[in-house]
Design a protein around this motif. Sequence first.
Motif, PDB file in Angstrom:
ATOM      1  N   LYS A 122       0.825  -1.212   0.000  1.00  0.00           N
ATOM      2  CA  LYS A 122       0.000   0.000   0.000  1.00  0.00           C
ATOM      3  C   LYS A 122       0.854   1.253   0.000  1.00  0.00           C
ATOM      4  N   ILE A 123       1.990   1.189   0.674  1.00  0.00           N
ATOM      5  CA  ILE A 123       2.949   2.288   0.709  1.00  0.00           C
ATOM      6  C   ILE A 123       4.335   1.683   0.514  1.00  0.00           C
ATOM      7  N   ALA A 124       5.312   2.535   0.248  1.00  0.00           N
ATOM      8  CA  ALA A 124       6.684   2.058   0.119  1.00  0.00           C
ATOM      9  C   ALA A 124       7.191   1.586   1.476  1.00  0.00           C
ATOM     10  N   VAL A 125       7.722   0.373   1.515  1.00  0.00           N
ATOM     11  CA  VAL A 125       8.300  -0.199   2.735  1.00  0.00           C
ATOM     12  C   VAL A 125       9.696  -0.696   2.381  1.00  0.00           C
ATOM     13  N   ASP A 126      10.696  -0.158   3.056  1.00  0.00           N
ATOM     14  CA  ASP A 126      12.085  -0.538   2.795  1.00  0.00           C
ATOM     15  C   ASP A 126      12.745  -0.900   4.120  1.00  0.00           C
ATOM     16  N   VAL A 127      13.148  -2.151   4.243  1.00  0.00           N
ATOM     17  CA  VAL A 127      13.684  -2.614   5.525  1.00  0.00           C
ATOM     18  C   VAL A 127      14.984  -1.913   5.884  1.00  0.00           C
ATOM     19  N   GLN A 128      15.741  -1.478   4.879  1.00  0.00           N
ATOM     20  CA  GLN A 128      16.991  -0.782   5.163  1.00  0.00           C
ATOM     21  C   GLN A 128      16.705   0.619   5.693  1.00  0.00           C
ATOM     22  N   ALA A 129      15.794   1.327   5.055  1.00  0.00           N
ATOM     23  CA  ALA A 129      15.447   2.673   5.501  1.00  0.00           C
ATOM     24  C   ALA A 129      14.803   2.652   6.887  1.00  0.00           C
ATOM     25  N   LEU A 130      13.991   1.630   7.147  1.00  0.00           N
ATOM     26  CA  LEU A 130      13.337   1.523   8.457  1.00  0.00           C
ATOM     27  C   LEU A 130      14.296   1.057   9.537  1.00  0.00           C
ATOM     28  N   GLY A 131      15.324   0.311   9.144  1.00  0.00           N
ATOM     29  CA  GLY A 131      16.290  -0.183  10.124  1.00  0.00           C
ATOM     30  C   GLY A 131      15.782  -1.343  10.951  1.00  0.00           C
ATOM     31  N   VAL A 132      14.840  -2.115  10.410  1.00  0.00           N
ATOM     32  CA  VAL A 132      14.274  -3.225  11.174  1.00  0.00           C
ATOM     33  C   VAL A 132      15.100  -4.488  10.971  1.00  0.00           C
ATOM     34  N   ASP A 133      14.982  -5.401  11.926  1.00  0.00           N
ATOM     35  CA  ASP A 133      15.676  -6.687  11.846  1.00  0.00           C
ATOM     36  C   ASP A 133      14.767  -7.793  11.334  1.00  0.00           C
ATOM     37  N   LEU A 134      13.462  -7.631  11.563  1.00  0.00           N
ATOM     38  CA  LEU A 134      12.462  -8.635  11.213  1.00  0.00           C
ATOM     39  C   LEU A 134      11.214  -7.902  10.736  1.00  0.00           C
ATOM     40  N   LEU A 135      10.591  -8.403   9.660  1.00  0.00           N
ATOM     41  CA  LEU A 135       9.412  -7.716   9.141  1.00  0.00           C
ATOM     42  C   LEU A 135       8.466  -8.731   8.515  1.00  0.00           C
ATOM     43  N   THR A 136       7.197  -8.633   8.877  1.00  0.00           N
ATOM     44  CA  THR A 136       6.168  -9.565   8.426  1.00  0.00           C
ATOM     45  C   THR A 136       5.443  -9.038   7.192  1.00  0.00           C
ATOM     46  N   ALA A 158       4.874   2.376  -8.106  1.00  0.00           N
ATOM     47  CA  ALA A 158       5.645   3.264  -8.977  1.00  0.00           C
ATOM     48  C   ALA A 158       4.740   4.084  -9.885  1.00  0.00           C
ATOM     49  N   ASP A 159       3.548   3.569 -10.194  1.00  0.00           N
ATOM     50  CA  ASP A 159       2.609   4.258 -11.078  1.00  0.00           C
ATOM     51  C   ASP A 159       1.647   5.185 -10.332  1.00  0.00           C
ATOM     52  N   GLY A 160       1.827   5.327  -9.015  1.00  0.00           N
ATOM     53  CA  GLY A 160       1.004   6.265  -8.263  1.00  0.00           C
ATOM     54  C   GLY A 160      -0.315   5.725  -7.772  1.00  0.00           C
ATOM     55  N   ALA A 161      -0.421   4.409  -7.596  1.00  0.00           N
ATOM     56  CA  ALA A 161      -1.682   3.823  -7.141  1.00  0.00           C
ATOM     57  C   ALA A 161      -2.099   4.350  -5.774  1.00  0.00           C
ATOM     58  N   ALA A 162      -1.132   4.610  -4.892  1.00  0.00           N
ATOM     59  CA  ALA A 162      -1.467   5.078  -3.541  1.00  0.00           C
ATOM     60  C   ALA A 162      -2.186   6.423  -3.593  1.00  0.00           C
ATOM     61  N   ALA A 163      -1.740   7.309  -4.468  1.00  0.00           N
ATOM     62  CA  ALA A 163      -2.374   8.623  -4.581  1.00  0.00           C
ATOM     63  C   ALA A 163      -3.793   8.500  -5.121  1.00  0.00           C
ATOM     64  N   ARG A 164      -4.006   7.600  -6.064  1.00  0.00           N
ATOM     65  CA  ARG A 164      -5.351   7.400  -6.621  1.00  0.00           C
ATOM     66  C   ARG A 164      -6.315   6.927  -5.549  1.00  0.00           C
ATOM     67  N   ILE A 165      -5.866   5.970  -4.746  1.00  0.00           N
ATOM     68  CA  ILE A 165      -6.737   5.425  -3.704  1.00  0.00           C
ATOM     69  C   ILE A 165      -6.964   6.447  -2.604  1.00  0.00           C
ATOM     70  N   ALA A 166      -5.924   7.210  -2.258  1.00  0.00           N
ATOM     71  CA  ALA A 166      -6.086   8.239  -1.233  1.00  0.00           C
ATOM     72  C   ALA A 166      -7.114   9.285  -1.665  1.00  0.00           C
ATOM     73  N   ALA A 167      -7.131   9.613  -2.943  1.00  0.00           N
ATOM     74  CA  ALA A 167      -8.104  10.588  -3.436  1.00  0.00           C
ATOM     75  C   ALA A 167      -9.534  10.054  -3.305  1.00  0.00           C
ATOM     76  N   LEU A 168      -9.726   8.774  -3.584  1.00  0.00           N
ATOM     77  CA  LEU A 168     -11.049   8.168  -3.412  1.00  0.00           C
ATOM     78  C   LEU A 168     -11.442   8.144  -1.934  1.00  0.00           C
ATOM     79  N   ARG A 169     -10.503   7.783  -1.077  1.00  0.00           N
ATOM     80  CA  ARG A 169     -10.773   7.774   0.367  1.00  0.00           C
ATOM     81  C   ARG A 169     -11.213   9.149   0.849  1.00  0.00           C
TER      82      ARG A 169
END
Length: 390
Positions: A196-210, A271-282
């Motif tokens: 739904k959103i960009a999730v990057d384990v390196q940027a977040l600094g997490v050790d474990l992610l579900t 990458a195509d902006g799906a999150a923005a489209r859905i946020a506008a509908l919300r």
Amino acid sequence: MKGRLAPHPGLAGGPVYLDYNATTPVDPRVAEAMLPYLTDFFGNPSSSHSYGAEPRAALERARRNVAALIGARPHEVVFTASGSEADLLAVRGAVVASGRPRSHVITQVTEHPAVLETCRSLERLHGARVTVLPVDGNGLVDPAALGAALTEETVLVSVMAANNETGALQPIADLADLAHRYGALFHCDAAQAVGKIAVDVQALGVDLLTVVGHKMYAPKGAAALYVRDGVKLEPVVYGGGQERGLRAGTENVALAVALGTAAQIAADELADGAAARIAALRDDLHERLAAGLPGRVHLNGPQKRRLPNTLNVSIDSALGHELLAAAPQIAASTGSACHSGTHTPSPVLTAMGLEAARALGALRLSLGRWSTPADIETAATALIKAAAAR
């Protein structure tokens, strides 16, 4: 998104589906990709003969796709059968592997039951000490509260990326940094966030992610746990050494392929902006409800720091389950799907400090890939009509 998606066959002719946080329809592209591994390519991926070659290759392609979506390396992805199993492997696995007789674990009050109940089992069965942090009125953990709770005995901190009811996005990078200062591991249940959103384990600094497949258009039963290199976990299933020895049992290749395909599609659509489209509908749905029920609609959770697809609102002088019963044109939830059969205030909303009446008036309206402007108009009209009668 590029182009326009064809209508989903499972949604045709039914109520407007606004319960994507509970589960998503399986994307037909995902179903098509997994089908050959239920029919033609039936071999065991551990087999050395030719029947095992394509299942083994498909398994690794899927692992690469999941890894690419979250910024991990393929060998750091462990396939599991559910998000709850991935949470168990992360939380119990880290505590038991630590070997400490009195381990300290920190989580937070609005965490998914898969984490909270695992923590309680660690108290009961392994003598662990568990600290459950509060949240503020927006459902967010204060990093200062985590800082005050951390000790040299803390083995693990587990905080979800996004809440399944309000969509509230936790300050994961800040929390993980604090945990590491005390030498603790950090686990993040990102079931609702990945895809739904960009999730990057390196940027977040997490050790474990579900990661959970049925929250991102793959079938139920497909999930994964990111395990950073060097992190030691006690296995959740013992046996033949599959999945880095952490989850034995012959891999379900078809479901792994489904998860990998879903991950690849999600990466393309983000990458195509799906999150923005859905946020506008919300936001359109929220504005229509507020205009149709002046002064009666109240947002639960943060205005900005939330998932783009999630709208949790309370409507004065109305009970959420009664509104949904009076508006059969839509399929939505009054809280987390795990509690939708009961009419008690949501523990998430009460933990945020909402009064019982407002919590009971809550609706969780979650949008997704097949949500359309026409759906929003239909849903808003039905809910306004149902609420106006109360």
